[in-house]
Design a protein around this motif. Structure first.
Motif, mmCIF file in Angstrom:
data_model
loop_
_atom_site.group_PDB
_atom_site.id
_atom_site.type_symbol
_atom_site.label_atom_id
_atom_site.label_comp_id
_atom_site.label_asym_id
_atom_site.label_seq_id
_atom_site.Cartn_x
_atom_site.Cartn_y
_atom_site.Cartn_z
ATOM 1 N N UNK A 79 51.615 48.424 38.521
ATOM 2 C CA UNK A 79 50.836 49.254 39.675
ATOM 3 C C UNK A 79 51.095 48.505 40.747
ATOM 4 N N UNK A 80 51.802 47.500 40.951
ATOM 5 C CA UNK A 80 51.834 46.629 42.043
ATOM 6 C C UNK A 80 50.596 45.702 42.270
ATOM 7 N N UNK A 81 49.848 45.457 41.447
ATOM 8 C CA UNK A 81 48.651 44.575 41.689
ATOM 9 C C UNK A 81 48.843 43.059 41.151
ATOM 10 N N UNK A 82 48.209 42.386 41.817
ATOM 11 C CA UNK A 82 48.384 40.744 40.821
ATOM 12 C C UNK A 82 47.302 40.825 40.077
ATOM 13 N N UNK A 83 47.350 39.910 39.095
ATOM 14 C CA UNK A 83 46.304 39.894 38.073
ATOM 15 C C UNK A 83 45.600 38.411 38.049
ATOM 16 N N UNK A 84 44.450 38.322 38.253
ATOM 17 C CA UNK A 84 43.551 37.060 38.471
ATOM 18 C C UNK A 84 42.601 36.968 37.216
ATOM 19 N N UNK A 85 42.854 35.900 36.510
ATOM 20 C CA UNK A 85 41.834 35.668 35.340
ATOM 21 C C UNK A 85 41.461 34.139 35.579
ATOM 22 N N UNK A 86 40.724 33.962 34.581
ATOM 23 C CA UNK A 86 40.171 32.368 34.564
ATOM 24 C C UNK A 86 41.215 31.272 34.072
ATOM 25 N N UNK A 87 42.489 31.893 33.847
ATOM 26 C CA UNK A 87 43.468 31.032 33.456
ATOM 27 C C UNK A 87 43.267 30.367 32.151
ATOM 28 N N UNK A 88 42.428 30.577 31.295
ATOM 29 C CA UNK A 88 42.144 29.879 29.939
ATOM 30 C C UNK A 88 42.654 30.823 28.952
ATOM 31 N N UNK A 89 42.356 30.667 27.496
ATOM 32 C CA UNK A 89 43.024 31.290 26.510
ATOM 33 C C UNK A 89 42.206 32.689 26.239
ATOM 34 N N UNK A 90 42.470 33.438 25.143
ATOM 35 C CA UNK A 90 42.033 34.512 24.791
ATOM 36 C C UNK A 90 42.277 35.735 25.533
ATOM 37 N N UNK A 91 41.143 36.411 26.077
ATOM 38 C CA UNK A 91 41.656 37.697 26.961
ATOM 39 C C UNK A 91 42.352 37.218 28.156
ATOM 40 N N UNK A 92 42.036 36.048 28.714
ATOM 41 C CA UNK A 92 42.452 35.599 29.935
ATOM 42 C C UNK A 92 44.034 35.443 29.731
ATOM 43 N N UNK A 124 30.957 27.895 41.587
ATOM 44 C CA UNK A 124 30.718 28.553 42.704
ATOM 45 C C UNK A 124 31.804 28.638 43.527
ATOM 46 N N UNK A 125 32.658 27.727 43.724
ATOM 47 C CA UNK A 125 34.012 27.782 44.550
ATOM 48 C C UNK A 125 34.915 28.814 43.676
ATOM 49 N N UNK A 126 34.916 28.660 42.208
ATOM 50 C CA UNK A 126 35.922 29.315 41.487
ATOM 51 C C UNK A 126 35.540 31.034 41.865
ATOM 52 N N UNK A 127 34.288 31.142 41.332
ATOM 53 C CA UNK A 127 33.732 32.590 41.584
ATOM 54 C C UNK A 127 33.908 33.145 42.852
ATOM 55 N N UNK A 128 33.735 32.540 43.956
ATOM 56 C CA UNK A 128 34.517 32.951 45.385
ATOM 57 C C UNK A 128 35.690 33.634 45.256
ATOM 58 N N UNK A 129 36.597 32.865 44.785
ATOM 59 C CA UNK A 129 38.107 33.344 44.706
ATOM 60 C C UNK A 129 38.138 34.509 43.987
ATOM 61 N N UNK A 130 37.600 34.732 42.731
ATOM 62 C CA UNK A 130 37.548 35.794 41.975
ATOM 63 C C UNK A 130 37.300 36.993 42.793
ATOM 64 N N UNK A 131 36.085 36.929 43.732
ATOM 65 C CA UNK A 131 35.731 38.208 44.388
ATOM 66 C C UNK A 131 36.318 38.452 45.669
ATOM 67 N N UNK A 132 36.839 37.355 46.325
ATOM 68 C CA UNK A 132 37.502 37.296 47.620
ATOM 69 C C UNK A 132 38.734 37.983 47.648
ATOM 70 N N UNK A 133 39.647 37.717 46.773
ATOM 71 C CA UNK A 133 41.105 38.219 46.539
ATOM 72 C C UNK A 133 41.063 39.392 45.553
ATOM 73 N N UNK A 134 40.295 39.858 45.278
ATOM 74 C CA UNK A 134 40.324 41.184 44.284
ATOM 75 C C UNK A 134 39.558 42.329 45.080
ATOM 76 N N UNK A 135 40.329 43.591 44.473
ATOM 77 C CA UNK A 135 39.870 44.769 44.997
ATOM 78 C C UNK A 135 38.920 45.359 43.770
ATOM 79 N N UNK A 136 38.559 44.667 42.806
ATOM 80 C CA UNK A 136 37.972 45.204 41.873
ATOM 81 C C UNK A 136 37.827 44.333 40.299
#
Length: 234
Positions: free
Chosen positions: A72-85, A126-138
């Motif tokens: 759909x043209x969206x980048x995917x942001x995860x925590x970068x770890x194993x499992x569902x990420x 807290x720095x990491x969580x800011x990036x999850x929100x700032x650069x995502x639309x949902x």
């Protein structure tokens, strides 16, 4: 670990000698994150358990979510770890999209998963969580544990307090989320700890395609998605 060191003050006055310098490290994490993600484009943060087993239903759901977001043209942001990420990052690669991992230094997780194209490591949650929100639309949230719940409830608070706008929150797995939603309705709402309307911040689905559509087609200019969450089983 940096979070524990920052939050655990040892002895009177020690912070005077250490904490002001630690601010520079915190600042550097924000600068690195902002610089790396500034040109990312439209993106969605996908959350779920690091303990999800490859080949399981939830793992394959995450792969499909990542793939359809990328298509759909969206980048995917995860925590970068194993499992569902890992699964969501894998799907993003399969969909020829941008696969982002925002890692955190933890004693029980070993670096970025192999499907991350753009990876950033953080010491501070807290720095990491800011990036999850700032650069995502949902947010799309798969079944998970404490970390997933932390991210879910923080997203709800940010939308409920209007600190962010245009921010749909979609939960995948109605059977998994039903008991939590029932507790929220029957305890928090019933006892006046939150408004019933706050449940409308969430949408619950089982179909990855619908989850992606809800994020892609979310109305602009409001933090509250269209349509209430389905009633949880009593």
């Amino acid at each position: 670990m940096s979070d524990s060191t920052l939050l655990d003050t040892k002895g009177p006055g020690q912070f005077v000698h250490t904490d002001p310098w630690r601010v520079l490290r915190i600042q550097s994490e924000f600068v690195e994150g902002f610089g790396a993600l500034a040109d990312l484009g439209p993106a969605v943060s996908v959350f779920g358990s690091a303990r999800t087993v490859p080949g399981s239903t939830n793992y394959e759901l995450a792969v499909e979510v990542g793939r359809q977001l990328a298509e759909a043209g969206l980048a995917v942001i995860t925590g970068g770890g194993p499992g569902s990420m890992e699964a969501a990052n894998k799907g993003a690669v399969q969909g020829n999209g941008v696969s982002v991992g925002l890692g955190i230094e933890l004693p029980f997780e070993q670096g970025m998963n192999q499907w991350v194209d753009l990876g950033i490591n953080f010491r501070y949650f807290f720095a990491r969580k800011t990036m999850f929100v700032k650069y995502a639309q949902g947010f799309i949230v798969l079944p998970g544990g404490l970390g997933t719940l932390d991210e879910l409830f923080e997203a709800m608070v940010l939308v409920q307090t209007r600190k962010v706008t245009s921010f749909p929150i979609v939960l995948i797995g109605s059977a998994f989320w039903a008991p939590l939603l029932a507790w929220i309705q029957n305890t928090l709402v019933s006892e006046g700890m939150m408004s019933a309307e706050d449940l409308d911040l969430l949408q619950v689905v089982d179909d990855p395609a619908l989850a992606v559509a809800l994020v892609v087609e979310a109305p602009r200019g409001t933090g509250i998605p269209t349509g209430p969450v389905p009633p949880a089983e009593q």
